[in-house]
Write a protein that holds these residues in place. Structure first.
Motif, PDB file in Angstrom:
ATOM      1  N   ILE A 239     -32.439  33.598 -49.296  1.00 54.96           N
ATOM      2  CA  ILE A 239     -33.464  34.442 -49.946  1.00 54.96           C
ATOM      3  C   ILE A 239     -32.792  35.002 -51.189  1.00 54.96           C
ATOM      4  CG2 ILE A 239     -35.005  36.443 -49.772  1.00 54.96           C
ATOM      5  CD1 ILE A 239     -35.035  36.133 -46.767  1.00 54.96           C
ATOM      6  N   ASP A 240     -33.244  34.537 -52.341  1.00 56.33           N
ATOM      7  CA  ASP A 240     -32.504  34.892 -53.565  1.00 56.33           C
ATOM      8  C   ASP A 240     -33.404  34.687 -54.775  1.00 56.33           C
ATOM      9  OD1 ASP A 240     -30.407  35.645 -55.180  1.00 56.33           O
ATOM     10  OD2 ASP A 240     -29.110  33.939 -54.681  1.00 56.33           O
ATOM     11  N   ARG A 241     -32.956  35.228 -55.887  1.00 58.95           N
ATOM     12  CA  ARG A 241     -33.592  34.912 -57.169  1.00 58.95           C
ATOM     13  C   ARG A 241     -32.984  33.605 -57.649  1.00 58.95           C
ATOM     14  NH1 ARG A 241     -36.302  39.249 -59.200  1.00 58.95           N
ATOM     15  NH2 ARG A 241     -36.088  38.505 -61.336  1.00 58.95           N
ATOM     16  N   LEU A 242     -33.816  32.747 -58.197  1.00 61.62           N
ATOM     17  CA  LEU A 242     -33.331  31.415 -58.583  1.00 61.62           C
ATOM     18  C   LEU A 242     -32.551  31.491 -59.894  1.00 61.62           C
ATOM     19  CD1 LEU A 242     -33.716  28.560 -57.291  1.00 61.62           C
ATOM     20  CD2 LEU A 242     -35.371  28.140 -59.115  1.00 61.62           C
ATOM     21  N   PRO A 243     -31.277  31.031 -59.894  1.00 56.36           N
ATOM     22  CA  PRO A 243     -30.517  31.084 -61.144  1.00 56.36           C
ATOM     23  C   PRO A 243     -31.203  30.267 -62.239  1.00 56.36           C
ATOM     24  CG  PRO A 243     -29.161  30.243 -59.320  1.00 56.36           C
ATOM     25  CD  PRO A 243     -30.553  30.420 -58.791  1.00 56.36           C
ATOM     26  N   GLY A 244     -31.164  30.786 -63.442  1.00 56.67           N
ATOM     27  CA  GLY A 244     -31.706  30.035 -64.585  1.00 56.67           C
ATOM     28  C   GLY A 244     -33.175  30.309 -64.851  1.00 56.67           C
ATOM     29  N   SER A 245     -33.864  30.955 -63.920  1.00 58.54           N
ATOM     30  CA  SER A 245     -35.279  31.314 -64.150  1.00 58.54           C
ATOM     31  C   SER A 245     -35.408  32.809 -63.875  1.00 58.54           C
ATOM     32  CB  SER A 245     -36.213  30.573 -63.191  1.00 58.54           C
ATOM     33  OG  SER A 245     -36.086  29.182 -63.350  1.00 58.54           O
ATOM     34  N   ASP A 246     -35.948  33.533 -64.815  1.00 58.84           N
ATOM     35  CA  ASP A 246     -35.977  35.000 -64.671  1.00 58.84           C
ATOM     36  C   ASP A 246     -36.991  35.513 -63.670  1.00 58.84           C
ATOM     37  OD1 ASP A 246     -34.023  35.278 -66.447  1.00 58.84           O
ATOM     38  OD2 ASP A 246     -35.300  35.823 -68.166  1.00 58.84           O
ATOM     39  N   ASN A 247     -37.971  34.688 -63.320  1.00 60.69           N
ATOM     40  CA  ASN A 247     -39.079  35.234 -62.518  1.00 60.69           C
ATOM     41  C   ASN A 247     -39.372  34.390 -61.272  1.00 60.69           C
ATOM     42  OD1 ASN A 247     -40.068  33.017 -63.861  1.00 60.69           O
ATOM     43  ND2 ASN A 247     -42.049  33.939 -64.351  1.00 60.69           N
ATOM     44  N   VAL A 248     -38.313  33.780 -60.696  1.00 58.60           N
ATOM     45  CA  VAL A 248     -38.526  32.930 -59.513  1.00 58.60           C
ATOM     46  C   VAL A 248     -37.665  33.415 -58.345  1.00 58.60           C
ATOM     47  CG1 VAL A 248     -38.439  30.571 -58.593  1.00 58.60           C
ATOM     48  CG2 VAL A 248     -38.961  30.954 -61.023  1.00 58.60           C
ATOM     49  N   VAL A 249     -38.304  33.551 -57.180  1.00 59.07           N
ATOM     50  CA  VAL A 249     -37.578  33.867 -55.941  1.00 59.07           C
ATOM     51  C   VAL A 249     -37.713  32.667 -55.025  1.00 59.07           C
ATOM     52  CG1 VAL A 249     -37.572  35.353 -53.884  1.00 59.07           C
ATOM     53  CG2 VAL A 249     -37.882  36.360 -56.145  1.00 59.07           C
ATOM     54  N   VAL A 250     -36.612  32.326 -54.348  1.00 54.49           N
ATOM     55  CA  VAL A 250     -36.637  31.184 -53.441  1.00 54.49           C
ATOM     56  C   VAL A 250     -36.307  31.664 -52.027  1.00 54.49           C
ATOM     57  CG1 VAL A 250     -34.218  30.568 -53.949  1.00 54.49           C
ATOM     58  CG2 VAL A 250     -35.764  28.838 -53.094  1.00 54.49           C
ATOM     59  N   ALA A 251     -37.011  31.090 -51.044  1.00 58.09           N
ATOM     60  CA  ALA A 251     -36.755  31.479 -49.650  1.00 58.09           C
ATOM     61  C   ALA A 251     -36.933  30.274 -48.743  1.00 58.09           C
ATOM     62  CB  ALA A 251     -37.723  32.582 -49.228  1.00 58.09           C
ATOM     63  N   THR A 252     -35.861  29.940 -48.017  1.00 58.66           N
ATOM     64  CA  THR A 252     -35.975  28.911 -46.987  1.00 58.66           C
ATOM     65  C   THR A 252     -35.116  29.373 -45.820  1.00 58.66           C
ATOM     66  OG1 THR A 252     -35.827  26.552 -46.503  1.00 58.66           O
ATOM     67  CG2 THR A 252     -34.175  27.427 -48.013  1.00 58.66           C
ATOM     68  N   MET A 253     -35.604  29.216 -44.585  1.00 58.43           N
ATOM     69  CA  MET A 253     -35.156  30.110 -43.521  1.00 58.43           C
ATOM     70  C   MET A 253     -34.201  29.527 -42.485  1.00 58.43           C
ATOM     71  SD  MET A 253     -36.415  32.831 -44.622  1.00 58.43           S
ATOM     72  CE  MET A 253     -36.009  33.904 -43.273  1.00 58.43           C
ATOM     73  N   SER A 254     -33.858  28.254 -42.589  1.00 55.71           N
ATOM     74  CA  SER A 254     -32.860  27.636 -41.723  1.00 55.71           C
ATOM     75  C   SER A 254     -33.100  27.882 -40.231  1.00 55.71           C
ATOM     76  CB  SER A 254     -31.451  28.088 -42.125  1.00 55.71           C
ATOM     77  OG  SER A 254     -30.509  27.117 -41.678  1.00 55.71           O
ATOM     78  N   GLY A 255     -34.296  27.590 -39.784  1.00 55.85           N
ATOM     79  CA  GLY A 255     -34.548  27.557 -38.339  1.00 55.85           C
ATOM     80  C   GLY A 255     -34.795  28.895 -37.680  1.00 55.85           C
ATOM     81  N   VAL A 256     -34.774  29.983 -38.454  1.00 57.94           N
ATOM     82  CA  VAL A 256     -35.005  31.293 -37.836  1.00 57.94           C
ATOM     83  C   VAL A 256     -36.149  32.034 -38.537  1.00 57.94           C
ATOM     84  CG1 VAL A 256     -32.703  31.606 -36.885  1.00 57.94           C
ATOM     85  CG2 VAL A 256     -33.117  32.259 -39.259  1.00 57.94           C
ATOM     86  N   GLY A 257     -37.010  31.250 -39.200  1.00 60.67           N
ATOM     87  CA  GLY A 257     -37.989  31.855 -40.096  1.00 60.67           C
ATOM     88  C   GLY A 257     -39.158  32.512 -39.412  1.00 60.67           C
ATOM     89  N   PHE A 258     -39.487  32.082 -38.187  1.00 61.26           N
ATOM     90  CA  PHE A 258     -40.642  32.708 -37.550  1.00 61.26           C
ATOM     91  C   PHE A 258     -40.328  34.157 -37.204  1.00 61.26           C
ATOM     92  CE2 PHE A 258     -43.090  34.099 -33.928  1.00 61.26           C
ATOM     93  CZ  PHE A 258     -44.362  33.991 -34.471  1.00 61.26           C
ATOM     94  N   GLY A 259     -39.272  34.340 -36.413  1.00 66.33           N
ATOM     95  CA  GLY A 259     -38.926  35.699 -35.972  1.00 66.33           C
ATOM     96  C   GLY A 259     -38.643  36.631 -37.134  1.00 66.33           C
ATOM     97  N   LEU A 260     -38.013  36.095 -38.165  1.00 63.14           N
ATOM     98  CA  LEU A 260     -37.644  36.960 -39.291  1.00 63.14           C
ATOM     99  C   LEU A 260     -38.800  37.224 -40.244  1.00 63.14           C
ATOM    100  CD1 LEU A 260     -34.057  35.688 -40.256  1.00 63.14           C
ATOM    101  CD2 LEU A 260     -34.665  37.835 -39.137  1.00 63.14           C
ATOM    102  N   SER A 261     -39.962  36.583 -40.031  1.00 67.16           N
ATOM    103  CA  SER A 261     -40.996  36.612 -41.075  1.00 67.16           C
ATOM    104  C   SER A 261     -41.463  38.016 -41.488  1.00 67.16           C
ATOM    105  CB  SER A 261     -42.188  35.723 -40.702  1.00 67.16           C
ATOM    106  OG  SER A 261     -42.796  36.156 -39.515  1.00 67.16           O
ATOM    107  N   PRO A 262     -41.626  38.965 -40.569  1.00 64.08           N
ATOM    108  CA  PRO A 262     -42.050  40.279 -41.079  1.00 64.08           C
ATOM    109  C   PRO A 262     -41.037  40.848 -42.072  1.00 64.08           C
ATOM    110  CG  PRO A 262     -42.277  40.187 -38.682  1.00 64.08           C
ATOM    111  CD  PRO A 262     -41.505  38.964 -39.095  1.00 64.08           C
ATOM    112  N   ALA A 263     -39.744  40.607 -41.780  1.00 64.00           N
ATOM    113  CA  ALA A 263     -38.684  41.163 -42.629  1.00 64.00           C
ATOM    114  C   ALA A 263     -38.433  40.296 -43.865  1.00 64.00           C
ATOM    115  CB  ALA A 263     -37.395  41.284 -41.814  1.00 64.00           C
TER     116      ALA A 263
END
Ligand SMILES: Cc1cc2nc3c(=O)[nH]c(=O)nc-3n(C[C@H](O)[C@H](O)[C@H](O)COP(=O)(O)OP(=O)(O)OC[C@H]3O[C@@H](n4cnc5c(N)ncnc54)[C@H](O)[C@@H]3O)c2cc1C
Length: 378
Positions: A310-334
């Motif tokens: 979960i991070d801001r994408l380097p090289g683009s000022d207005n892009v956030v990227v999120a990919t959850m590596s197998g734990v994304g359901f439980g963590l989704s509220p957070a």
């Protein structure tokens, strides 16, 4: 060209939760999915929500019991989990983990075999013991996806389905438009939360992110008598008892796959289904007579260290990227909360999420998938 303040690519739990959090802050949001929201991993998973190793855990733990009320729709969240040790080695490992929880202040109880049978009426006499997590829990993935989607729409958010994102327009170091076959959506900010396909989209913005996709399977049985705690894991299986009593379980071995153009093909296979069913019968012998009534597969996004990005994408000022590596359901509220914070404030307000940043992969060798054997069987 239509326009939104924030466009989110990906209508799984991560994108929908982020959209809901942003809409709660008064932002005009559009979520675009190439298929139906929640149709991929987000609607097919085990429903487990106890990710104590994550920096997002405290927020996950705080939010889940409130989610039905906050969203205004049911997620079927249930508290607590029990892990049963079926071998002496597992029992050793689980006691070690339990001791660590004690040190971290997470409430856990060790159970002997008799106590396991009392707490889990479907368990048998053969366990070595268990650990009762008096935190975490589980929820219904389909219900949860639907709840996020409805709650987002209630706040004025837009969901566009059956519409694959094909590219981006950029100007002055920012993404200004999100291209689909039908039209281009203008945006002030972009969130890419496309599960195992996130890397393909970030590559179009010049950033390679390390992801490998794996297929995992789940089975579901006829209903069993309701247990007080329906989140019971062990024997390398994870799962839950549904509100109707069915046992929904998944587990390894997972199979490395290539994702085809158009998205993952995820069909269940008879050998793995049999393997899951026989392990479930050993874990919960008093449910061994129940028929498996359905099975399905899903594709999990995996980063090299198993932690989400979960991070801001380097090289683009207005892009956030999120990919959850197998734990994304439980963590989704957070995770949705963290993404909202990154989009609006540039920094997560409730946790230090530095270890979820992209820079940790700076020295990753190009052949990391080969090194680990994380390659599809050809
Ligand atoms: C069998 C199984 C069991 C699991 N068990 C658990 C568990 O118990 N607990 C847990 O926390 N996690 C579990 N997981 C993992 C969890 O399901 C995922 O981490 C989570 O669902 C990821 O959500 P997401 O929204 O990030 O991605 P996804 O659910 O993969 O959603 C991404 C979305 O992006 C869309 N998309 C992709 N490319 C494009 C494009 N070009 N244009 C538009 N849309 C696009 C897709 O259509 C998809 O809907 C499990 C996963 C599986 C498969």
């Amino acid at each position: 060209m239509s326009g939104s303040e924030v466009v989110i690519v990906g209508g799984g739990v991560t994108g929908l939760s982020a959209g809901w959090w942003l809409a709660r802050s008064g932002v005009k949001v559009t979520v675009i999915d190439k298929g139906i929201v929640g149709w991929e991993a987000s609607g097919r998973n085990g429903g487990g929500a106890s990710h104590y190793q994550s920096p997002l855990f405290d927020e996950e733990h705080r939010l889940w019991p409130q989610m039905d009320e906050l969203l205004g729709y049911p997620t079927e969240h249930q508290r607590e989990r029990i892990i049963i040790a079926m071998t002496e080695r597992q029992w050793e490992q689980y006691r070690f983990v339990a001791a660590r929880h004690h040190r971290l202040g997470h409430p856990v109880d060790l159970l002997d075999s008799k106590q396991v049978q009392e707490a889990v009426p479907l368990a048998g006499e053969k366990s070595f013991g268990g650990v009762h997590y008096r935190f975490g829990g589980h929820a219904n993935p389909q219900r949860t996806v639907q709840a996020y989607a409805w709650a987002l729409q209630d706040l004025g958010g837009t969901i566009v389905q059956h519409c694959a994102v094909t590219g981006f327009d950029t100007a002055g170091g920012k993404v200004t438009g999100v291209r689909t076959a039908n039209e281009t959506h203008g945006c002030d900010s972009l969130v890419i939360a496309a599960g195992p396909q996130t890397d393909r989209l970030t590559a179009q913005l010049g950033v390679e992110i390390p992801l490998a996709a794996a297929r995992a399977e789940m089975i579901i049985t006829e209903p069993a008598p309701m247990m007080k705690i329906g989140g019971v894991d062990g024997h390398k299986l994870y799962g839950r008892q549904t509100m109707r009593g069915n046992l929904a379980y998944g587990g390894g071995p997972h199979e490395w796959v290539d994702i085809e153009e158009g998205g993952p093909v995820a069909r269940p296979s008879t050998p793995l289904m049999r393997n899951l069913a026989s392990r479930l019968a050993e874990l919960l012998p008093k449910a061994a007579h129940l028929n498996v009534i359905r099975s399905w597969a899903g594709v999990i996004e995996n980063t090299p260290d198993g932690r989400p990005i979960i991070d801001r994408l380097p090289g683009s000022d207005n892009v956030v990227v999120a990919t959850m590596s197998g734990v994304g359901f439980g963590l989704s509220p957070a995770s949705g909360h963290a993404i909202r914070d990154l989009v609006i404030d540039g920094v997560c307000s409730f946790a230090d999420i530095g270890i979820l940043g992209l820079s940790r992969f700076a020295d990753l060798p190009a052949d990391w998938r080969q090194e680990r054997g994380w390659l599809p069987i050809t």
